[in-house]
Design an enzyme around this catalytic site. Structure first.
Site, PDB file in Angstrom:
ATOM      1  N   ASP A  49       0.858  -1.176   0.000  1.00 47.10           N
ATOM      2  CA  ASP A  49       0.000   0.000   0.000  1.00 47.10           C
ATOM      3  C   ASP A  49       0.901   1.236   0.000  1.00 47.10           C
ATOM      4  OD1 ASP A  49       1.012   0.177   2.554  1.00 47.10           O
ATOM      5  OD2 ASP A  49      -0.840  -0.360   3.547  1.00 47.10           O
ATOM      6  N   SER A  50       0.307   2.416  -0.082  1.00 44.60           N
ATOM      7  CA  SER A  50       1.121   3.631  -0.211  1.00 44.60           C
ATOM      8  C   SER A  50       1.619   4.153   1.123  1.00 44.60           C
ATOM      9  CB  SER A  50       0.302   4.730  -0.883  1.00 44.60           C
ATOM     10  OG  SER A  50      -0.716   5.203  -0.011  1.00 44.60           O
ATOM     11  N   GLY A  51       1.026   3.698   2.223  1.00 38.05           N
ATOM     12  CA  GLY A  51       1.349   4.239   3.544  1.00 38.05           C
ATOM     13  C   GLY A  51       0.430   5.367   3.963  1.00 38.05           C
ATOM     14  N   GLY A  52      -0.418   5.851   3.039  1.00 35.46           N
ATOM     15  CA  GLY A  52      -1.273   6.993   3.322  1.00 35.46           C
ATOM     16  C   GLY A  52      -2.239   6.761   4.471  1.00 35.46           C
ATOM     17  N   PHE A  53      -2.907   5.611   4.493  1.00 39.07           N
ATOM     18  CA  PHE A  53      -3.905   5.353   5.521  1.00 39.07           C
ATOM     19  C   PHE A  53      -3.269   5.365   6.905  1.00 39.07           C
ATOM     20  CE2 PHE A  53      -6.010   2.341   8.376  1.00 39.07           C
ATOM     21  CZ  PHE A  53      -7.276   2.880   8.419  1.00 39.07           C
ATOM     22  N   ASP A 102      -2.483   8.270  -1.556  1.00 40.68           N
ATOM     23  CA  ASP A 102      -3.844   8.816  -1.521  1.00 40.68           C
ATOM     24  C   ASP A 102      -4.148   9.410  -0.158  1.00 40.68           C
ATOM     25  OD1 ASP A 102      -3.822   6.170  -0.399  1.00 40.68           O
ATOM     26  OD2 ASP A 102      -6.001   6.218  -0.408  1.00 40.68           O
ATOM     27  N   GLN A 157     -11.365   7.097  -4.121  1.00 37.58           N
ATOM     28  CA  GLN A 157     -11.853   7.565  -2.826  1.00 37.58           C
ATOM     29  C   GLN A 157     -13.178   8.307  -3.026  1.00 37.58           C
ATOM     30  OE1 GLN A 157     -10.805   6.821   0.131  1.00 37.58           O
ATOM     31  NE2 GLN A 157      -8.671   6.179  -0.079  1.00 37.58           N
ATOM     32  N   GLY A 184     -10.932   3.460   1.572  1.00 38.91           N
ATOM     33  CA  GLY A 184     -11.836   4.156   2.465  1.00 38.91           C
ATOM     34  C   GLY A 184     -13.184   3.499   2.664  1.00 38.91           C
ATOM     35  N   ASP A 232      -7.239  -7.113   0.755  1.00 35.29           N
ATOM     36  CA  ASP A 232      -6.290  -7.287   1.858  1.00 35.29           C
ATOM     37  C   ASP A 232      -6.982  -6.881   3.149  1.00 35.29           C
ATOM     38  OD1 ASP A 232      -5.136  -4.485   2.966  1.00 35.29           O
ATOM     39  OD2 ASP A 232      -5.462  -4.282   0.806  1.00 35.29           O
ATOM     40  N   CYS A 270     -13.209 -27.855   9.119  1.00 36.72           N
ATOM     41  CA  CYS A 270     -12.045 -27.139   8.594  1.00 36.72           C
ATOM     42  C   CYS A 270     -10.922 -28.123   8.287  1.00 36.72           C
ATOM     43  CB  CYS A 270     -11.572 -26.098   9.602  1.00 36.72           C
ATOM     44  SG  CYS A 270     -10.133 -25.150   9.048  1.00 36.72           S
ATOM     45  N   CYS A 272      -7.643 -27.213   7.951  1.00 38.03           N
ATOM     46  CA  CYS A 272      -6.338 -26.589   8.207  1.00 38.03           C
ATOM     47  C   CYS A 272      -5.474 -27.461   9.111  1.00 38.03           C
ATOM     48  CB  CYS A 272      -6.521 -25.197   8.815  1.00 38.03           C
ATOM     49  SG  CYS A 272      -6.924 -25.179  10.582  1.00 38.03           S
ATOM     50  N   CYS A 275      -6.660 -27.472  12.895  1.00 34.90           N
ATOM     51  CA  CYS A 275      -7.832 -28.303  13.193  1.00 34.90           C
ATOM     52  C   CYS A 275      -7.534 -29.790  13.056  1.00 34.90           C
ATOM     53  CB  CYS A 275      -8.998 -27.903  12.292  1.00 34.90           C
ATOM     54  SG  CYS A 275      -9.736 -26.311  12.756  1.00 34.90           S
ATOM     55  N   HIS A 301      -5.459 -21.092  11.320  1.00 34.73           N
ATOM     56  CA  HIS A 301      -6.872 -21.446  11.168  1.00 34.73           C
ATOM     57  C   HIS A 301      -7.669 -20.315  10.522  1.00 34.73           C
ATOM     58  CE1 HIS A 301     -10.913 -22.865  11.902  1.00 34.73           C
ATOM     59  NE2 HIS A 301     -11.168 -21.669  12.426  1.00 34.73           N
TER      60      HIS A 301
END
Length: 334
Positions: A49-53, A102, A157, A184, A232, A270, A272, A275, A301
């Site tokens: 990601d850009s790091g903006g958030f 952003d 956005q 957002g 993500d 499950c 995994c 489990c 899990h």
């Protein structure tokens, strides 16, 4: 979690956080190691990601039309980020897919929220143009040095406002981005209509990525149904580390007393590693004893639950039974 554990549960790609990586170990060190994938021993696609958030979420952030000034949450040092420096850092980190710098805006539908959304959207669009320019220049350098080229997504956005979301989608659709991030939006049920409008405008020939999607399984269904290709989210592992585990009959808190003598797996359906080999009682014991293994087994899990659900959604699309599967899954889970 190890890379082998991620691969074994079906994980296909990893997103890394630009803000955290520029603080430690530093994007220059990641570059010196051979790039993000090599640094962590992952043979697969990577995103940043850009790091903006993360930066906008910090206290005492100074925002201008050219970028942001902020202080490290680690040592308090004064730092800045611009579209150019975000692109430079992401190219040093060397993920396959980057996000344009952003300015995310929070929820709200008041007049004040509207004015703020309009202001931040203009900045996001200005920064997107700068990000694209610097990204293309950096890719030209990679080409000259016979290095792999990297992709850039523009980030749509506009807050909760349909007309702003549509305007942003139109803006990005006309630019030469490799794909699009939807930013957002953290509540699928609240934002489903906005997803519909944006993805009707964005080109179908390019991928759409939902940044920081919500923390509920319903978000997977709503996103995929409305044109999202990749997601993500930190929720599966963050919740796992706190003992909140997904099951097909809803989420449970494994630290509750009722699981102390429960010798069944987290979820009998499950497939995994956790489990197949451990009981609810044992995992609760690890949490109570504050053993690090508790976080690992719980994360395996929860991540497998999410990946398997997406696999099942994909199969239901292929067999033309998506809507039936969605209704049955959500009715049982909730």
């Amino acid at each position: 979690m190890t890379i082998n554990q991620i691969s074994d549960l079906g994980g296909q790609s990893i997103l890394a956080n630009t803000y955290h990586l520029i603080l430690q170990p530093g994007s220059d060190l990641v570059a010196a190691s051979g790039g993000l994938a090599k640094f962590m021993g992952f043979d697969g696609p990577t995103f940043t990601d850009s790091g903006g958030f993360q930066i906008m979420s910090l206290p005492k952030v100074k925002i201008t039309e050219t970028g942001v000034e902020f202080r490290s949450h680690i040592d308090g040092s004064k730092l800045s980020m611009t579209p150019k420096s975000s692109m430079v850092a992401q190219h040093q980190i060397g993920a396959d897919i980057h996000m344009a710098f952003d300015y995310p805006v929070g929820y709200g539908d008041t007049d004040t929220a509207r004015a703020n959304a309009e202001k931040t959207l203009k900045i996001t669009h200005d920064w997107a143009l700068q990000s694209l320019y610097h990204h293309q220049k950096l890719n030209q350098n990679h080409e000259k040095n016979h290095e792999p080229l990297q992709a850039l997504y523009g980030v749509v956005q506009g807050g909760e406002f349909q007309d702003l979301r549509e305007a942003s989608a139109k803006f990005f659709a006309e630019l030469d981005f490799d794909g699009y991030g939807i930013g957002g939006m953290y509540d699928a049920r609240k934002c489903e209509n906005l997803l519909v409008f944006q993805n009707q405008i964005l080109p179908e020939s390019k991928p759409r990525h939902w940044l920081g999607m919500g923390a509920e399984p319903i978000d997977l269904f709503v996103g995929i149904e409305n044109g999202i290709d990749t997601f993500d989210c930190v929720a599966p592992t963050r919740q796992a580390r706190n003992g909140a585990l997904y099951t097909y009959d809803g989420r449970i808190n494994i630290t509750n007393a009722r699981f102390t003598r429960d010798f069944s797996p987290i979820d009998s359906e499950c497939d995994c590693y956790t489990c197949a080999n451990y009981t609810r009682s044992y995992i609760q014991h690890l949490f109570k004893a504050k053993e690090i293994l508790a976080c690992t087994l719980a994360s395996i899990h929860n991540e497998r639950f999410v990946v398997r659900t997406v696999e099942q959604i994909r199969d239901s699309i292929t067999s033309n039974t998506f809507h039936e599967f969605k209704e049955a899954f959500l009715k049982r889970y909730y």
